[in-house]
Scaffold this active site. Structure first.
Site, PDB file in Angstrom:
ATOM      1  N   GLU A  45       0.831  -1.219   0.000  1.00 49.67           N
ATOM      2  CA  GLU A  45       0.000   0.000   0.000  1.00 49.67           C
ATOM      3  C   GLU A  45       0.859   1.259   0.000  1.00 49.67           C
ATOM      4  OE1 GLU A  45      -2.761  -0.455   3.287  1.00 49.67           O
ATOM      5  OE2 GLU A  45      -4.108  -1.657   2.058  1.00 49.67           O
ATOM      6  N   GLU A 101      -6.746  -7.276  -1.224  1.00 45.68           N
ATOM      7  CA  GLU A 101      -7.245  -7.101   0.153  1.00 45.68           C
ATOM      8  C   GLU A 101      -8.652  -6.548   0.113  1.00 45.68           C
ATOM      9  OE1 GLU A 101      -5.091  -4.739   2.941  1.00 45.68           O
ATOM     10  OE2 GLU A 101      -3.148  -5.520   2.314  1.00 45.68           O
TER      11      GLU A 101
END
Ligand SMILES: [Zn+2]
Length: 654
Positions: free
Chosen positions: A150, A305
């Site tokens: 991320e 995710e």
């Protein structure tokens, strides 16, 4: 072609065995096999366990984890483990920690604690990536590399001296001479004329508004600096394991990173998506980001995710009511995902994410969450044939990160209320409601494939981009405040819409933003009325331009609001309802037209019907075929239970 060597739709989640005693691992892999898990993301935050002292690696535990996974039919999305440096690296080299705009160096104790430009951090990260690739390149569980994590979630920018040096080098490469930089940044304003690159600094906290040209280049630089860091690890992995695809998990429609550029630098696109279950419109916004992920490489992607139920980082973390987790997962597949994965496999007992839901909740196998995990695993196995199939969209929504950064500069704009996500959704939501497939596209892509190209906003528009839009052969719709500035954030000669002036046949005399809560009535040429909010413009159309709508009442009474020259439509305001414009331009674009709250998505020869409402719904099928979820033939009218789905394999000629 599948994304990895694992067949079918991938199913699984982040697995953090280092947070658990080893006796738990056997249960983990047994339950993974029971749920049909095919992939686990491993070692994302494990640097301090894999390299507890400088250069001294402890791979034995990860060896056992990967062996266990492989023995139970689970492939590894193996992280390079560089998302967070270990304490010794920060202790020995405090300069690897990022510095904020006020000059405060951040401390160890969270995650993503690194300066993107730190050569020390990069050197250590690449060294670990090389060690991981050397150790596990031949492991049969290895299916995919997961670099970092991320990017830009916590650390997008750093204002330390090292980052300043890196910024200057980036500027030298872009401009060559300081004179060119002075011109681009307009440093004659407010006495900022530089006589050498060494005088240039990042846009730290200043007494007043910072130079917008400097800010725009800083946004570009920050995206590029993190990309360099990613690419350094990627290059190492490609050298040692050329056959293993490399990805990093994106964060949906993220302001900080230019994903058009980033996607080109990785082998497959993967995304983390966390729609808020408490927001009734969240399935629309998340569909937009799913379509973006599919559009980045124009091929299937991976939902790496998502949350089985609640997250742990909002002020109030609503759980997903029964059926929503399955529905949102199938929705990702409908929009091009070749796998559905979660954060995380086993719910943590400690740390900031201990209340974040997981596939295996604290309560174990007797919970609703575990039953949902089993059900989704079974559903995804039934949908295996969908993997690898393509989506055909005839409508494109165009946007670019440069323009987004310029539009949402924090100070000095006519209004801070024009937000790109809202502008995109104003067009995307009604298209989504009609069941029309939409691609996202950057402004410099060849757009000749599309019957309809919609540019909700292109504040920053270069001459080349204007040329690409002029080459659109279908319908073109351009939204407000477009064609305003060039690549240096300088207003085009003659004002907006700059290089789009001839194409659209209008000039903007003056921007007319509306105060919060105010609206402006608009009368469409067809007779109906609508409302604009946030933004209007005082337009001066050419004589040959048709006026499709006029402002009614208020300061702009009688002036054109929506215009059309040839097949190019200009919408000078943020309309509450763009239906009249869409009705005119969509023509023969196929629309499935499901009932409100039901999403209808074509992917290859499959039709997904997703009931996002809490009531039963009826849909008249445009095709007949077999529902893969229930293995039954369907035709005519089908009933969808609340939050239920149908995935139809269409039969016959479509
Ligand atoms: Zn730095």
């Amino acid at each position: 072609m599948s994304l990895t060597r694992v067949p079918g739709l991938l199913f699984g989640g982040d697995y953090n065995p280092e947070q658990w005693p080893e006796e738990v691992w056997a249960e983990d892999v047994r339950l993974m096999a029971e749920a049909g898990v095919t992939m686990a993301t491993v070692a994302v935050f494990a640097w301090s366990r894999l390299e507890p002292e400088p250069g001294a690696h402890d791979f034995a535990w990860l060896d056992r984890v990967l062996d266990l996974l492989h023995e139970h039919g689970v492939a590894a999305d193996l992280a390079t483990a560089t998302a967070t440096p270990p304490p010794w690296l920060v202790r020995d080299h405090p300069e690897v920690m990022p510095v904020d705009a006020q000059g405060v160096r951040l401390e160890f104790g969270s995650r993503q604690g690194y300066c993107p430009s730190s050569p020390v951090f990069r050197e250590h990260a690449v060294r670990l990536a090389a060690a991981m690739a050397t150790r596990y390149g031949g492991h049969p569980a290895l299916a995919m590399w997961h670099v970092g994590n991320e990017y830009a979630d916590h650390t997008l920018e750093c204002f330390c001296p090292e980052s300043a040096r890196h910024f200057r080098a980036w500027l030298r490469a872009r401009y060559g001479t300081v004179a060119a930089l002075n011109t681009a940044w307009g440093t004659s304003c407010w006495g900022q004329h530089y006589t050498g690159f060494e005088q240039v600094e990042p846009p730290r906290k200043a007494p007043g508004p910072v130079n917008p040209g400097q800010l725009l280049d800083w946004r570009r630089f920050c995206s590029d600096a993190l990309l360099e860091l990613f690419a350094a690890e990627r290059d190492t992995l490609r050298e040692i394991t050329p056959d293993i695809p490399v990805t990093t998990n994106f964060m949906s429609l993220l302001h900080g990173l230019d994903y058009w550029t980033w996607a080109a630098a990785e082998d497959l696109v993967s995304d983390d998506a966390y729609p808020d279950p408490a927001d009734p419109g969240s399935h629309v916004a998340v569909a937009l980001s799913y379509d973006l992920m599919r559009s980045l490489k124009r091929r299937p992607w991976l939902l790496l995710e998502s949350a089985p139920s609640a997250v742990s980082w909002r002020e109030v973390n609503a759980p997903k009511p029964p059926g929503m987790m399955r529905l949102h997962s199938l929705q990702a597949v409908a929009h091009g995902a070749d796998g559905v994965m979660f954060f995380q496999w086993r719910q943590a007992r400690y740390g900031p994410e201990k209340f974040h839901s997981a596939m295996l909740p604290h309560g174990g196998v007797h919970t609703r969450g575990w039953r949902d995990t089993l059900r989704l695993g079974a559903d995804l196995r039934r949908l295996g044939e969908v993997a690898g199939t393509a989506t055909r969209a005839e409508v494109a929504l165009v946007f670019g990160w440069d323009s987004w950064w310029g539009l949402e500069a924090p100070e000095s704009m006519p209004s801070n209320r024009l937000r790109l996500k809202e502008l995109l959704l104003a067009w995307y939501a009604p298209l989504h409601a009609r069941g029309i497939a939409v691609d996202l596209a950057p402004p410099d892509r060849d757009l000749s494939d599309y019957r309809v190209v919609i540019v909700p906003n292109l504040y920053l528009c270069t001459a080349e981009q204007a040329k690409a839009l002029a080459a659109v052969t279908g319908e073109l719709v351009v939204g407000p405040f477009s064609g305003v500035v060039d690549e240096s954030d300088q207003v085009h000669d003659g004002g907006a819409p700059g290089p789009l002036r001839d194409l659209l046949g209008v000039a903007v005399d003056e921007f007319w933003p509306l105060p919060d809560g105010a609206t402006q009535r608009v009368r469409h040429a067809g007779g109906g009325t609508g409302r604009a909010r946030t933004w209007t413009e005082w337009l001066r159309p050419d004589d040959d331009v048709a006026v499709l709508a006029r402002y009614e009442g208020g300061d702009l009474d009688g002036l054109p609001a929506v215009t059309r020259r040839g097949t190019a439509t200009y919408v000078s305001c943020l309309l509450d309802d763009v239906t009249p414009v869409l009705d005119r331009v969509l023509g023969g674009v196929p629309a499935i037209g499901p009932p409100p709250g039901v999403e209808a998505v074509r992917r290859g020869r499959h039709l997904f019907l997703l009931n996002h409402t809490t009531a039963p719904q009826q849909v008249t099928l445009p095709y007949q075929g077999r529902d893969l979820l229930t293995d039954t033939d369907l035709r005519g009218v089908v009933r969808l239970a609340p939050r239920d789905a149908v995935v139809l394999r269409i039969e016959g000629d479509t």
